[in-house]
Design a protein around this motif. Structure first.
Motif, short mmCIF file in Angstrom:
data_model
loop_
_atom_site.label_atom_id
_atom_site.label_comp_id
_atom_site.label_asym_id
_atom_site.label_seq_id
_atom_site.Cartn_x
_atom_site.Cartn_y
_atom_site.Cartn_z
N ARG A 102 45.51 27.13 44.37
CA ARG A 102 45.92 27.67 43.26
C ARG A 102 44.57 28.40 42.86
O ARG A 102 43.56 27.70 42.38
CB ARG A 102 46.41 26.61 42.10
CG ARG A 102 46.76 27.48 40.87
CD ARG A 102 47.33 26.57 39.66
NE ARG A 102 47.95 27.35 38.75
CZ ARG A 102 49.25 27.19 38.22
NH1 ARG A 102 50.00 26.29 38.53
NH2 ARG A 102 49.62 27.93 37.14
N ILE A 103 44.73 29.59 42.62
CA ILE A 103 43.33 30.43 42.37
C ILE A 103 43.90 31.50 41.31
O ILE A 103 44.96 31.78 40.81
CB ILE A 103 42.80 31.09 43.61
CG1 ILE A 103 43.85 32.19 44.11
CG2 ILE A 103 42.23 30.25 44.46
CD1 ILE A 103 43.53 33.06 45.32
N ARG A 104 42.60 31.81 40.76
CA ARG A 104 42.77 33.02 39.81
C ARG A 104 42.77 34.32 40.32
O ARG A 104 41.74 34.66 41.00
CB ARG A 104 41.93 32.64 38.49
CG ARG A 104 42.18 31.43 37.81
CD ARG A 104 41.47 31.54 36.35
NE ARG A 104 40.00 31.21 36.68
CZ ARG A 104 39.12 31.01 35.60
NH1 ARG A 104 39.57 30.87 34.37
NH2 ARG A 104 38.11 30.97 35.85
N VAL A 105 43.52 35.26 40.04
CA VAL A 105 43.52 36.83 40.46
C VAL A 105 43.37 37.77 39.36
O VAL A 105 44.29 37.83 38.60
CB VAL A 105 44.80 36.87 41.43
CG1 VAL A 105 44.92 38.37 41.97
CG2 VAL A 105 44.99 35.85 42.39
N ALA A 106 42.34 38.39 39.34
CA ALA A 106 42.19 39.48 38.46
C ALA A 106 42.59 40.86 39.01
O ALA A 106 42.46 41.00 40.08
CB ALA A 106 40.91 39.70 38.00
N SER A 107 43.56 41.46 38.26
CA SER A 107 43.99 42.96 38.66
C SER A 107 44.55 43.80 37.58
O SER A 107 45.09 43.42 36.59
CB SER A 107 45.27 42.61 39.68
OG SER A 107 45.57 43.97 40.43
N LYS A 108 44.40 45.16 38.12
CA LYS A 108 45.09 46.24 37.19
C LYS A 108 46.47 46.13 37.55
O LYS A 108 47.38 47.05 36.73
CB LYS A 108 44.54 47.59 37.26
CG LYS A 108 42.92 47.59 36.72
CD LYS A 108 42.58 49.23 37.37
CE LYS A 108 41.07 49.36 37.19
NZ LYS A 108 40.72 50.37 37.89
N TYR A 109 46.94 45.53 38.70
CA TYR A 109 48.19 45.76 39.02
C TYR A 109 48.83 44.19 39.02
O TYR A 109 49.24 43.88 40.20
CB TYR A 109 48.29 46.23 40.35
CG TYR A 109 47.69 47.49 40.48
CD1 TYR A 109 48.45 49.01 40.15
CD2 TYR A 109 46.29 47.84 40.72
CE1 TYR A 109 47.83 49.91 40.19
CE2 TYR A 109 45.71 48.91 40.86
CZ TYR A 109 46.35 50.14 40.48
OH TYR A 109 45.84 51.17 40.49
N LYS A 132 45.28 39.95 33.76
CA LYS A 132 45.34 41.42 33.63
C LYS A 132 43.98 42.24 33.11
O LYS A 132 43.66 41.78 32.31
CB LYS A 132 46.64 41.97 32.82
CG LYS A 132 46.71 43.50 32.42
CD LYS A 132 47.30 44.22 33.65
CE LYS A 132 47.81 45.57 32.91
NZ LYS A 132 47.18 46.60 32.51
N LEU A 133 43.54 42.93 33.95
CA LEU A 133 42.34 43.53 33.44
C LEU A 133 42.47 45.31 33.48
O LEU A 133 43.30 45.58 34.32
CB LEU A 133 41.09 43.36 34.60
CG LEU A 133 40.43 41.93 34.12
CD1 LEU A 133 39.32 41.77 35.26
CD2 LEU A 133 40.08 41.77 33.05
N ASN A 134 41.81 45.99 32.52
CA ASN A 134 41.99 47.41 32.60
C ASN A 134 40.92 48.12 33.20
O ASN A 134 41.16 49.15 33.51
CB ASN A 134 42.35 47.86 31.28
CG ASN A 134 43.72 47.37 30.73
OD1 ASN A 134 44.60 47.46 31.35
ND2 ASN A 134 43.67 46.47 29.66
N GLY A 135 39.76 47.33 33.19
CA GLY A 135 38.71 48.15 33.70
C GLY A 135 38.01 47.78 35.12
O GLY A 135 38.92 47.68 35.97
N SER A 136 36.80 47.54 35.19
CA SER A 136 36.20 47.44 36.54
C SER A 136 36.68 45.99 36.89
O SER A 136 36.11 44.98 36.63
CB SER A 136 34.70 47.35 36.47
OG SER A 136 34.29 48.67 35.98
N VAL A 137 37.50 46.02 37.78
CA VAL A 137 38.31 44.53 38.31
C VAL A 137 37.26 43.84 39.15
O VAL A 137 37.01 42.62 39.38
CB VAL A 137 39.58 44.59 39.10
CG1 VAL A 137 40.43 44.83 37.97
CG2 VAL A 137 39.45 45.56 40.00
#
Length: 217
Positions: free
Chosen positions: A117-124, A144-149
């Motif tokens: 189980r991991i954490r995933v950052a993405s604009k998508y 969810k991130l909007n900038g420099s992932v």
């Protein structure tokens, strides 16, 4: 439908729109109004061919097409997948090529292999969710991130990121690697399902001419 009806195109702003107009020009479709860089117009018209064009932010293009405000849209496949609207994807235009990938520090590869189980950052977030839950069957927390992932793993917000990779330069500079490829991406032409039924001949003719031109060039 009568020939008097305008066919309306929604084009993703920027490079995508310029490349699309170049392509249309090569098959004899122009819109002189769009060449006037000082114009403040929002909708550009070719009266002779009964065509209208407008520019929109990428993520909005599938929305305009789904609701019939535009018959045809041109946008990156990443946006088509992320927005998941009720539209027909009819043509790969072949430009704007890149890949959607899972990226992170090399040590994160183990976490992916063992389905931790991991954490995933993405604009998508939708593409990330679809990939991890439905393809890999791995439970993850999506942020969810909007900038420099790329910052995600560097400041320990996330273990990995899901993002578009063109050359991979930014990743390498920040000590990150492509760990898994999700799918190839490029510019796509999308069509409103109702327009496809009502304006079948005109739209099919346009697709045919574009496809022929793309395969011969």
């Amino acid at each position: 439908m009568s020939e008097e009806r305008y066919l309306t195109f929604a084009l993703g702003k920027g490079r995508l729109a310029s490349k699309t107009m170049e392509l249309l020009e090569q098959i004899g479709i122009t819109c002189e109004e769009m060449k006037d860089k000082s114009s403040r117009k929002l909708i550009f018209v070719n009266e002779e061919l009964k065509l209208r064009f407008f520019l929109a932010k990428g993520p909005d293009v599938p929305t305009y097409v789904e609701y019939g405000a535009a018959d045809i849209g041109v946008v990156g496949r990443d946006t088509v997948l992320e927005e998941n609207r009720n539209v027909y994807e009819v043509l790969d235009l072949g430009f704007g090529k890149c890949r959607m990938c899972v990226c992170g520090p090399q040590e994160a590869e183990e976490l992916l292999l063992h389905h931790e189980r991991i954490r995933v950052a993405s604009k998508y977030p939708n593409i990330a969710r679809e990939y991890f839950y439905n393809k890999k069957h791995q439970t993850v927390d999506i942020i969810k991130l909007n900038g420099s992932v790329e910052l995600g793993p560097l400041v320990e917000l996330s273990d990995v990121i899901v993002d578009i990779v063109e050359t991979g330069g930014t990743l390498r500079e920040n000590g990150l690697d492509v760990l898994e490829e999700i799918c190839p991406l490029s510019a796509r032409m999308i069509v409103n399902p109702v327009s496809m039924q009502m304006e079948t001949e005109r739209i099919k003719d346009l697709i045919y001419r574009m496809r022929s031109h793309l395969s011969s060039s």
